[in-house]
Design a protein around this motif. Structure first.
Motif, PDB file in Angstrom:
ATOM      1  N   ILE A 261      -6.528   4.531   2.430  1.00 12.17           N
ATOM      2  CA  ILE A 261      -7.625   3.754   3.038  1.00 12.17           C
ATOM      3  C   ILE A 261      -7.842   2.450   2.278  1.00 12.17           C
ATOM      4  O   ILE A 261      -8.057   1.381   2.872  1.00 12.17           O
ATOM      5  CB  ILE A 261      -8.901   4.600   3.067  1.00 12.17           C
ATOM      6  CG1 ILE A 261      -8.708   5.837   3.955  1.00 12.17           C
ATOM      7  CG2 ILE A 261     -10.092   3.767   3.540  1.00 12.17           C
ATOM      8  CD1 ILE A 261      -9.874   6.800   3.919  1.00 12.17           C
ATOM      9  N   LEU A 262      -7.785   2.542   0.919  1.00  8.92           N
ATOM     10  CA  LEU A 262      -7.974   1.339   0.107  1.00  8.92           C
ATOM     11  C   LEU A 262      -6.881   0.311   0.400  1.00  8.92           C
ATOM     12  O   LEU A 262      -7.169  -0.884   0.542  1.00  8.92           O
ATOM     13  CB  LEU A 262      -7.975   1.717  -1.373  1.00  8.92           C
ATOM     14  CG  LEU A 262      -8.059   0.558  -2.367  1.00  8.92           C
ATOM     15  CD1 LEU A 262      -9.394  -0.170  -2.227  1.00  8.92           C
ATOM     16  CD2 LEU A 262      -7.887   1.061  -3.801  1.00  8.92           C
TER      17      LEU A 262
ATOM     18  N   TYR B 244     -15.302   9.888   1.715  1.00  7.85           N
ATOM     19  CA  TYR B 244     -14.959  10.259   3.098  1.00  7.85           C
ATOM     20  C   TYR B 244     -13.819  11.284   3.121  1.00  7.85           C
ATOM     21  O   TYR B 244     -13.855  12.263   3.872  1.00  7.85           O
ATOM     22  CB  TYR B 244     -14.560   9.009   3.870  1.00  7.85           C
ATOM     23  CG  TYR B 244     -14.116   9.284   5.279  1.00  7.85           C
ATOM     24  CD1 TYR B 244     -15.037   9.594   6.265  1.00  7.85           C
ATOM     25  CD2 TYR B 244     -12.765   9.254   5.612  1.00  7.85           C
ATOM     26  CE1 TYR B 244     -14.632   9.855   7.576  1.00  7.85           C
ATOM     27  CE2 TYR B 244     -12.344   9.521   6.905  1.00  7.85           C
ATOM     28  CZ  TYR B 244     -13.280   9.810   7.884  1.00  7.85           C
ATOM     29  OH  TYR B 244     -12.864  10.085   9.159  1.00  7.85           O
ATOM     30  N   SER B 245     -12.787  11.060   2.264  1.00  8.31           N
ATOM     31  CA  SER B 245     -11.668  12.012   2.217  1.00  8.31           C
ATOM     32  C   SER B 245     -12.143  13.384   1.748  1.00  8.31           C
ATOM     33  O   SER B 245     -11.710  14.422   2.284  1.00  8.31           O
ATOM     34  CB  SER B 245     -10.589  11.467   1.277  1.00  8.31           C
ATOM     35  OG  SER B 245      -9.517  12.374   1.148  1.00  8.31           O
TER      36      SER B 245
ATOM     37  N   ALA C  90      -7.656  -1.460   3.476  1.00  9.81           N
ATOM     38  CA  ALA C  90      -8.831  -2.335   3.466  1.00  9.81           C
ATOM     39  C   ALA C  90      -8.662  -3.549   2.570  1.00  9.81           C
ATOM     40  O   ALA C  90      -9.152  -4.643   2.885  1.00  9.81           O
ATOM     41  CB  ALA C  90     -10.063  -1.541   3.024  1.00  9.81           C
TER      42      ALA C  90
ATOM     43  N   ALA D 181     -13.968   5.542   0.248  1.00  7.68           N
ATOM     44  CA  ALA D 181     -12.827   6.222   0.869  1.00  7.68           C
ATOM     45  C   ALA D 181     -12.651   7.619   0.291  1.00  7.68           C
ATOM     46  O   ALA D 181     -12.345   8.584   1.019  1.00  7.68           O
ATOM     47  CB  ALA D 181     -11.562   5.393   0.668  1.00  7.68           C
TER      48      ALA D 181
ATOM     49  N   THR E 158     -14.874   0.262  -2.411  1.00  2.00           N
ATOM     50  CA  THR E 158     -14.105   0.730  -1.256  1.00  2.00           C
ATOM     51  C   THR E 158     -13.380   2.020  -1.572  1.00  2.00           C
ATOM     52  O   THR E 158     -13.351   2.965  -0.753  1.00  2.00           O
ATOM     53  CB  THR E 158     -13.102  -0.353  -0.829  1.00  2.00           C
ATOM     54  OG1 THR E 158     -13.813  -1.544  -0.500  1.00  2.00           O
ATOM     55  CG2 THR E 158     -12.284   0.092   0.370  1.00  2.00           C
ATOM     56  N   TYR E 159     -12.790   2.089  -2.758  1.00  3.16           N
ATOM     57  CA  TYR E 159     -12.098   3.315  -3.156  1.00  3.16           C
ATOM     58  C   TYR E 159     -13.083   4.477  -3.266  1.00  3.16           C
ATOM     59  O   TYR E 159     -12.784   5.614  -2.857  1.00  3.16           O
ATOM     60  CB  TYR E 159     -11.369   3.108  -4.473  1.00  3.16           C
ATOM     61  CG  TYR E 159     -10.597   4.325  -4.919  1.00  3.16           C
ATOM     62  CD1 TYR E 159      -9.378   4.636  -4.337  1.00  3.16           C
ATOM     63  CD2 TYR E 159     -11.101   5.163  -5.909  1.00  3.16           C
ATOM     64  CE1 TYR E 159      -8.663   5.764  -4.738  1.00  3.16           C
ATOM     65  CE2 TYR E 159     -10.396   6.289  -6.309  1.00  3.16           C
ATOM     66  CZ  TYR E 159      -9.180   6.585  -5.721  1.00  3.16           C
ATOM     67  OH  TYR E 159      -8.486   7.699  -6.105  1.00  3.16           O
TER      68      TYR E 159
ATOM     69  N   ARG F 127      -5.223  10.182   0.173  1.00  3.63           N
ATOM     70  CA  ARG F 127      -5.853   9.663   1.387  1.00  3.63           C
ATOM     71  C   ARG F 127      -6.787   8.490   1.061  1.00  3.63           C
ATOM     72  O   ARG F 127      -6.833   7.494   1.795  1.00  3.63           O
ATOM     73  CB  ARG F 127      -6.643  10.771   2.075  1.00  3.63           C
ATOM     74  CG  ARG F 127      -5.799  11.915   2.581  1.00  3.63           C
ATOM     75  CD  ARG F 127      -4.964  11.507   3.779  1.00  3.63           C
ATOM     76  NE  ARG F 127      -4.187  12.650   4.271  1.00  3.63           N
ATOM     77  CZ  ARG F 127      -2.954  12.921   3.895  1.00  3.63           C
ATOM     78  NH1 ARG F 127      -2.359  12.158   3.003  1.00  3.63           N
ATOM     79  NH2 ARG F 127      -2.322  13.970   4.394  1.00  3.63           N
ATOM     80  N   ALA F 128      -7.513   8.590  -0.065  1.00  2.00           N
ATOM     81  CA  ALA F 128      -8.411   7.483  -0.450  1.00  2.00           C
ATOM     82  C   ALA F 128      -7.605   6.227  -0.767  1.00  2.00           C
ATOM     83  O   ALA F 128      -8.002   5.109  -0.408  1.00  2.00           O
ATOM     84  CB  ALA F 128      -9.258   7.895  -1.645  1.00  2.00           C
TER      85      ALA F 128
END
Length: 471
Positions: A167-168, A45-46, A171, A42, A38-39, A163-164
């Motif tokens: 998101i983590l 994406y960041s 989630a 993320a 997930t990290y 930012r990552a």
């Protein structure tokens, strides 16, 4: 419960703990792996979002500088926009192909300038040991179309990682709740699945002293090998108990008569009191004692031969060509006393069988004893040993009165004696021979000898001579 008992209970193997460990530990590892994935997603994406914004900013600044006049350097407004750092963008450079460096606040590695008018070029660079992400764009300024203006904007990676992580953190709680739900279902499933053993446990607990097969009713397929092994153990235990019960019954049956005789002779000696009566009573007591001792020895031998615990794990290869003459030599004195000519007829080559040398010695000793007792004085008793295509054949043959053909099948039964036999005996000798031969995988046959007498033949299966036992 003592501390040792509690410690033993804690370390006792547990099927529930084993199943939970095999399920919960991988699920926990999956949770860690899922967080790492997930990290990573993320962060990717960041990076993509920041790269797009970085390229747009470089292009916007280049368009703004394109319409200005660069003879006196950058305007105050342009410098403010370049140095403004709301999201970690703190590094820039503006170069002119004709006039060189116009402005910058840091010197970092840059690739060759892209073609003028093209899309922004994104690249990784560094300022000392600090990694940076940068965008560079080239264009022709409006005041001097022959010149090329190259604008580069760089930023640190801290905002991307922040930012990552955000998101983590959004989630992971949801995923943790999902994993906890799965773990709860696993715990409940294991506990519920093990309840299928409860009916079997209750059925076994209700048996008390009954030793019967468990069977396959209400037994889960996964533990069928265990219950079948237990059924095999119960079968062997029943055999042991049956042998024990038979031994007790046989001992009571065989020892009752000589013990009663001993009691009668003692009472007779006490009642009469004369030296002659005491001497006669002692003679009878001696005979009865010898008979009782022989009966006890044969009962024990029969019990050992019948016992299922006598596994052939310690058996060895036995050379019968050496064993048989040695047993015959030990019985020569008894043969002379009985008036029987005891002889050996065999080949002078090794003949090997797999088995227990002590049991084979006892088997042959009983065969010879049977012949010495029932052949009669002046008769011949021959022990033969020959090699056959199927193995080794041992036979004991006498020229005595023999056994009627209709009674031959009954030889080998416990306590069976041919009617009309005058000699004393227990009826156990041939039964011992039969059981020992069966344990060694041999086949026993009883035949009428020619012209008269009895021949007992035993055929042993063939074996290899490696590791031969020489008694």
């Amino acid at each position: 419960m003592t501390e040792q008992a509690l410690a033993a209970a804690r370390w006792q193997p547990s099927l529930r703990r084993r199943l939970l460990a095999f399920l919960l530990i991988p699920v926990g590892l999956l949770l860690v792996l899922d967080a790492m994935l997930t990290y990573g997603v993320a962060l990717a994406y960041s990076n993509r979002v920041h790269d797009r914004d970085l390229g747009d900013d470089a292009l916007a600044l280049a368009q703004m500088l394109r319409t200005g006049h660069l003879e006196d350097g950058l305007t105050r407004q342009a410098r403010f926009l370049l140095e403004y750092d709301p999201d970690g963008r703190a590094y820039f450079s503006v170069r002119s192909r004709r006039r060189g460096m116009l402005a910058d606040n840091a010197r970092y590695r840059q690739p060759p300038a892209p073609a003028a008018g093209g899309a922004p070029l994104l690249f990784d660079t560094a300022l000392g040991t600090r990694p940076l992400r940068a965008a560079v764009v080239s264009l022709h300024p409006g005041a001097d179309p022959s010149d090329t203006l190259t604008v580069s904007v760089a930023e640190t990676l801290s905002d991307r990682h922040r930012r990552a992580r955000e998101i983590l953190l959004m989630a992971v709680p949801l995923q943790t709740l999902l994993i906890l739900g799965v773990l709860s279902l696993v715990w409940f499933g294991v506990d519920y699945g093990l309840r299928v053993l409860n009916p079997l446990t209750a059925r076994l607990a209700a048996r008390e002293h009954e030793i019967t097969p468990i069977g396959e009713t209400d037994v889960p397929r996964e533990i069928l090998p265990l219950t079948r092994t237990i059924d095999g153990l119960f079968a062997r235990l029943r055999c042991v108990l049956e042998v024990q019960e038979r031994f007790i019954a046989d001992a009571a049956h065989q020892l009752r008569t000589p013990l009663a005789g001993l009691s009668l002779n003692v009472e007779s000696a006490l009642a009469e009191g004369t030296p002659q009566a005491v001497k006669e009573a002692l003679g009878h007591i001696r005979q009865l004692t010898l008979r009782t001792a022989r009966t006890s020895a044969q009962l024990l031998a029969l019990t050992r031969a019948q016992s299922p615990l006598g596994a052939p794990t310690a058996w060895a290869v036995v050379d019968m060509a050496r064993l048989v003459p040695e047993v015959i030599g030990l019985r020569l004195r008894d043969a002379l006393a009985a008036g029987v000519d005891l002889g050996f007829q065999g080949e002078h080559v090794p003949l090997f069988v797999m088995g227990d040398a002590g049991a084979l010695h006892e088997m042959l000793d009983n065969l010879i004893d049977n012949g010495l007792r029932y052949a009669g004085r002046g008769r011949n008793l021959t022990v033969g040993l020959t090699a056959t295509p199927g193995g080794v054949r041992l036979h004991v043959e006498d020229d005595g009165p023999g056994v009627p053909d209709e009674l031959l099948p009954r030889l080998g039964e416990r306590f069976f004696r041919v009617p009309g036999t005058a000699q004393e005996g227990t009826g156990l000798g041939l039964a011992i021979v039969q059981r020992i031969a069966e344990r060694h995988g041999a086949r026993v046959s009883y035949q009428r000898a020619t012209p008269h007498g009895l021949c007992v033949a035993i055929l042993f299966p063939a074996t290899t001579p490696r590791g031969a036992f020489h008694p």
